[in-house]
Design an enzyme around this catalytic site. Structure first.
Site, PDB file in Angstrom:
ATOM      1  N   THR A 286       0.865  -1.175   0.000  1.00  0.00           N
ATOM      2  CA  THR A 286       0.000   0.000   0.000  1.00  0.00           C
ATOM      3  C   THR A 286       0.905   1.228   0.000  1.00  0.00           C
ATOM      4  O   THR A 286       2.079   1.132   0.357  1.00  0.00           O
ATOM      5  CB  THR A 286      -0.901   0.039   1.248  1.00  0.00           C
ATOM      6  OG1 THR A 286      -0.048   0.134   2.397  1.00  0.00           O
ATOM      7  CG2 THR A 286      -1.753  -1.204   1.367  1.00  0.00           C
TER       8      THR A 286
ATOM      9  N   GLU B  31      -5.492  -3.570  -1.733  1.00  0.00           N
ATOM     10  CA  GLU B  31      -5.988  -4.695  -0.924  1.00  0.00           C
ATOM     11  C   GLU B  31      -7.095  -5.482  -1.623  1.00  0.00           C
ATOM     12  O   GLU B  31      -7.444  -6.578  -1.200  1.00  0.00           O
ATOM     13  CB  GLU B  31      -6.567  -4.172   0.405  1.00  0.00           C
ATOM     14  CG  GLU B  31      -5.549  -3.651   1.394  1.00  0.00           C
ATOM     15  CD  GLU B  31      -5.224  -2.174   1.223  1.00  0.00           C
ATOM     16  OE1 GLU B  31      -5.333  -1.662   0.096  1.00  0.00           O
ATOM     17  OE2 GLU B  31      -4.854  -1.524   2.211  1.00  0.00           O
TER      18      GLU B  31
ATOM     19  N   LYS C 194     -15.181  18.024   9.111  1.00  0.00           N
ATOM     20  CA  LYS C 194     -16.319  18.108  10.031  1.00  0.00           C
ATOM     21  C   LYS C 194     -16.516  19.570  10.407  1.00  0.00           C
ATOM     22  O   LYS C 194     -15.714  20.139  11.143  1.00  0.00           O
ATOM     23  CB  LYS C 194     -16.083  17.241  11.262  1.00  0.00           C
ATOM     24  CG  LYS C 194     -17.382  16.883  11.934  1.00  0.00           C
ATOM     25  CD  LYS C 194     -17.208  15.712  12.873  1.00  0.00           C
ATOM     26  CE  LYS C 194     -18.579  15.177  13.267  1.00  0.00           C
ATOM     27  NZ  LYS C 194     -18.504  14.202  14.334  1.00  0.00           N
TER      28      LYS C 194
ATOM     29  N   TRP D 100     -20.750  16.580   8.482  1.00  0.00           N
ATOM     30  CA  TRP D 100     -19.745  16.188   7.496  1.00  0.00           C
ATOM     31  C   TRP D 100     -19.922  16.962   6.191  1.00  0.00           C
ATOM     32  O   TRP D 100     -21.030  17.111   5.699  1.00  0.00           O
ATOM     33  CB  TRP D 100     -19.852  14.708   7.146  1.00  0.00           C
ATOM     34  CG  TRP D 100     -19.742  13.763   8.308  1.00  0.00           C
ATOM     35  CD1 TRP D 100     -20.721  12.956   8.791  1.00  0.00           C
ATOM     36  CD2 TRP D 100     -18.587  13.524   9.111  1.00  0.00           C
ATOM     37  NE1 TRP D 100     -20.247  12.225   9.842  1.00  0.00           N
ATOM     38  CE2 TRP D 100     -18.943  12.542  10.073  1.00  0.00           C
ATOM     39  CE3 TRP D 100     -17.289  14.029   9.121  1.00  0.00           C
ATOM     40  CZ2 TRP D 100     -18.055  12.072  11.023  1.00  0.00           C
ATOM     41  CZ3 TRP D 100     -16.400  13.552  10.068  1.00  0.00           C
ATOM     42  CH2 TRP D 100     -16.785  12.589  11.002  1.00  0.00           C
TER      43      TRP D 100
HETATM   44  P1  ADP Z   1      -3.261   4.809  -2.325  1.00  0.00           P
HETATM   45  O1  ADP Z   1      -4.381   5.711  -2.774  1.00  0.00           O
HETATM   46  O2  ADP Z   1      -3.096   4.866  -0.848  1.00  0.00           O
HETATM   47  O3  ADP Z   1      -2.050   5.004  -3.135  1.00  0.00           O
HETATM   48  P2  ADP Z   1      -4.526   2.596  -3.621  1.00  0.00           P
HETATM   49  O4  ADP Z   1      -3.958   2.820  -4.957  1.00  0.00           O
HETATM   50  O5  ADP Z   1      -4.716   1.233  -3.146  1.00  0.00           O
HETATM   51  O6  ADP Z   1      -3.648   3.303  -2.556  1.00  0.00           O
HETATM   52  O7  ADP Z   1      -5.842   3.438  -3.577  1.00  0.00           O
HETATM   53  C1  ADP Z   1      -7.006   3.053  -2.941  1.00  0.00           C
HETATM   54  C2  ADP Z   1      -7.862   4.238  -2.620  1.00  0.00           C
HETATM   55  O8  ADP Z   1      -8.087   5.064  -3.769  1.00  0.00           O
HETATM   56  C3  ADP Z   1      -9.241   3.860  -2.163  1.00  0.00           C
HETATM   57  O9  ADP Z   1      -9.243   3.470  -0.830  1.00  0.00           O
HETATM   58  C4  ADP Z   1     -10.015   5.130  -2.433  1.00  0.00           C
HETATM   59  O10 ADP Z   1      -9.866   6.058  -1.368  1.00  0.00           O
HETATM   60  C5  ADP Z   1      -9.364   5.687  -3.657  1.00  0.00           C
HETATM   61  N1  ADP Z   1     -10.165   5.367  -4.844  1.00  0.00           N
HETATM   62  C6  ADP Z   1     -10.002   4.335  -5.683  1.00  0.00           C
HETATM   63  N2  ADP Z   1     -10.923   4.370  -6.665  1.00  0.00           N
HETATM   64  C7  ADP Z   1     -11.705   5.451  -6.436  1.00  0.00           C
HETATM   65  C8  ADP Z   1     -12.845   6.020  -7.090  1.00  0.00           C
HETATM   66  N3  ADP Z   1     -13.365   5.517  -8.195  1.00  0.00           N
HETATM   67  N4  ADP Z   1     -13.383   7.125  -6.522  1.00  0.00           N
HETATM   68  C9  ADP Z   1     -12.875   7.692  -5.417  1.00  0.00           C
HETATM   69  N5  ADP Z   1     -11.809   7.204  -4.767  1.00  0.00           N
HETATM   70  C10 ADP Z   1     -11.223   6.093  -5.267  1.00  0.00           C
END
Ligand code: ADP
Length: 545
Positions: free
Chosen positions: A186, A332, A437, A442
């Site tokens: 991650t 994940e 907040k 929110w």
């Molecule tokens: P990181 O963003 O920490 O680099 P990831 O690539 O695994 O890690 O990204 C996952 C996160 O990206 C999700 O938990 C979410 O917050 C965001 N995300 C992924 N797809 C979308 C989407 N279509 N719309 C909004 N947020 C998204």
């Protein structure tokens, strides 16, 4: 009663062998620096995959050896994607955009033993290698002076040399489908990066889900362009999907700016692509300068990683007939969790409302919302809480991390906040760490950003929470304007009046040249917050607006 069916392991080796022995004439085409393409058929890919496996074995790789890649999207990376898991070793795709310190942490945590490194990244990797004691061999693809890597004290060999003369067949082992096949970390925006280890089975099932009609519908008539890096959640499954479906692969290597991408699309005419919204924003902006450019070979483009603006979907749809499909997921979740492909029977506004959502779960993934008391809430489109998921390609833990509060009775708590409606559409309002907040209520930073970005003069927008004496927190909007934009804060505030609740409208605005980016191309809100705390995003900086 037991079934009579065979126990056939769902493995990456099975996908690779299918692709390279059934779809033999399909091609993997990689862009060269001069703009021409290197081409290999899937049959040749199969032979080179076997040669790579033989070479890795000769270098000491065996079952469970962690083989890292430090590479762009190119043919050799596809060969590693096939050979490493199929021989029983574990593929670890390192994110080349991370800082050296983080990469050292990740490579040590994963126990990388062999690394395949692109020549253009040799200098960067030579800073990492000396600090990874488990690493014994560096294999370099492409042509470069190897001295900086040799100085690390590791064994350094050239990719083409080690493949040369190796047999083009390999005695692929039978592998338990539950074994580790690949791993990804991650991004570690909060705390250290955490290791997610995919199994053969999880990858196989995820690949089938990607190919399905309800998802990216990859078929033998397709040519797939993964722009999303192969170190970012396995290029969203597109590599294995192409091998499974028998679709061509078009790979951009390191040429990821709008201009070379548009040229590549015009020349190679892919039908499916995948990339984060920022890339498509850049492409659309570039196309304004090159209205003659033709990217209409694309019919379906997977997009996610952050919320996809509706105007981006509409522009690509109206001008080029491209279906920009929004998906939501994370490292994940392999990464596909939900995808938004509503049936066209809805009226226009309902249809686009659904397209703007994060979509419905792919079959295999279950999604639920849990409120702050840990109670599961209904699918009414109103109740908001943390999104939890479970399924065969969702991680059930992190590598060598016993205590982690991301798991709740078999469900993964995603750290994303949102709602689910009665038809199963998930709408994401925030990441838990980004929520605002204000006066106890929110404000959704995601919805506010999308509303601001829908202004024609706005290129991109990001909203963060900042402390406020009266309301505890208020939103601050950091905005990147388009080229010829001429808009004032008052006009932007006015524009928002019929789009969001009045009390959501920010008083604080900052115009910036560009948004800071994370290693996976998303807006880096941690960095924006730092800019703000250092006084770099105050109203005094509003360039006189
Ligand atoms: P990181 O963003 O920490 O680099 P990831 O690539 O695994 O890690 O990204 C996952 C996160 O990206 C999700 O938990 C979410 O917050 C965001 N995300 C992924 N797809 C979308 C989407 N279509 N719309 C909004 N947020 C998204």
């Amino acid at each position: 009663m037991k079934s009579t069916m065979q126990e056939y392991s769902l493995t990456i080796g099975a996908i690779a062998r299918h692709g390279t022995t059934v779809h033999t004439r399909r091609q993997v085409r990689t862009r060269r620096p001069d703009g021409t393409m290197r081409v290999a058929t899937f049959a040749q890919l199969g032979e080179r995959t076997a040669q790579l496996a033989n070479a890795l074995r000769a270098l000491g790789a065996g079952t469970d050896t962690v083989v890292a890649t430090f590479m762009w999207n190119n043919q050799e990376h596809v060969e590693a994607y096939c050979a490493v898991p199929a021989m029983g070793a574990v593929l670890h795709t390192l994110n080349i955009r991370l800082a050296t310190e983080q990469l050292v942490y990740i490579a040590n945590h994963a126990g990388d033993e062999i690394a395949i490194v692109d020549a253009s990244l040799a200098g960067q990797f030579s800073e990492i290698a000396p600090h990874v004691p488990t690493l014994h061999t560096i294999i370099v693809t492409g042509d470069t002076d190897l001295s900086c890597l040799i100085r690390t004290g590791k064994r350094v060999v050239r990719y083409d040399d080690i493949l040369d003369g190796q047999p083009t067949m390999y005695d692929w082992p039978d592998i338990d489908e539950r074994n580790a096949a690949a791993m990804c970390y991650t991004s570690g925006t909060t705390g250290n990066p955490k290791g997610v280890v995919y199994s053969h089975r999880s990858t196989y099932l995820h690949t089938m889900a990607i190919c399905a009609k309800g998802a990216l519908e990859v078929g033998p008539e397709d040519s797939v362009l993964p722009i999303v890096p192969m170190f970012h959640a396995n290029a969203w499954g597109l590599i294995y999907a192409a091998l499974m479906a028998g679709a061509d692969l078009v790979l951009p290597d390191r040429f990821l700016q709008a201009e070379p991408l548009v040229e590549l699309i015009e020349r190679e005419r892919p039908t499916i692509a995948g990339a984060v919204p920022t890339v498509w924003n850049d492409v659309v902006q570039y196309l304004e300068e090159r209205p003659d450019a033709d990217i209409s070979s694309l019919r379906l483009v997977g997009c996610g990683g952050s919320a996809v603006p509706v105007h981006l979907m509409r522009t690509l749809h109206d001008k080029y007939g491209i279906y920009l499909v929004q998906a939501w997921g994370m490292t994940e979740t392999s990464p596909l969790a939900t995808i938004s492909k509503p049936a066209p029977i809805l009226d226009d506004s309902q249809y686009w409302q659904r397209r703007a959502s994060q979509g419905r779960p792919a079959c295999g993934v279950e999604v639920r919302i849990v409120d702050s008391d840990g109670t599961v809430v209904g699918h009414d489109g109103e109740a908001v809480g943390e999104i939890q998921v479970r399924g065969p390609w969702i991680t059930g833990g992190y590598l060598d991390l016993e205590a982690d509060n991301s798991f709740d009775s078999g469900w993964l708590s995603t750290g994303d906040i949102g709602s689910i409606d009665a038809d199963g559409y998930v709408t994401l309002t925030d990441r838990a760490k980004d929520v605002i907040k204000s006066g106890g209520e929110w404000i959704s930073s995601v919805q506010l950003e999308l509303a601001i970005a829908s202004h024609p003069d706005v290129f991109e927008a990001a909203v963060i929470a900042v402390p406020d004496d009266r309301w505890q927190e208020r939103p601050l909007a950091a905005v990147v304007l388009g080229h010829a934009a001429d808009v004032t804060i008052a006009e932007l505030q006015d524009f928002l009046r019929d789009k969001v609740a009045r009390w959501w409208i920010p008083e604080r605005w900052a115009f910036v040249d560009q948004l800071p980016r994370t290693s996976t191309g998303k807006c880096d809100k941690k960095c924006l917050r730092e800019w703000h705390s250092r006084g770099q995003l105050t109203p005094a900086d509003l360039t006189g607006r």
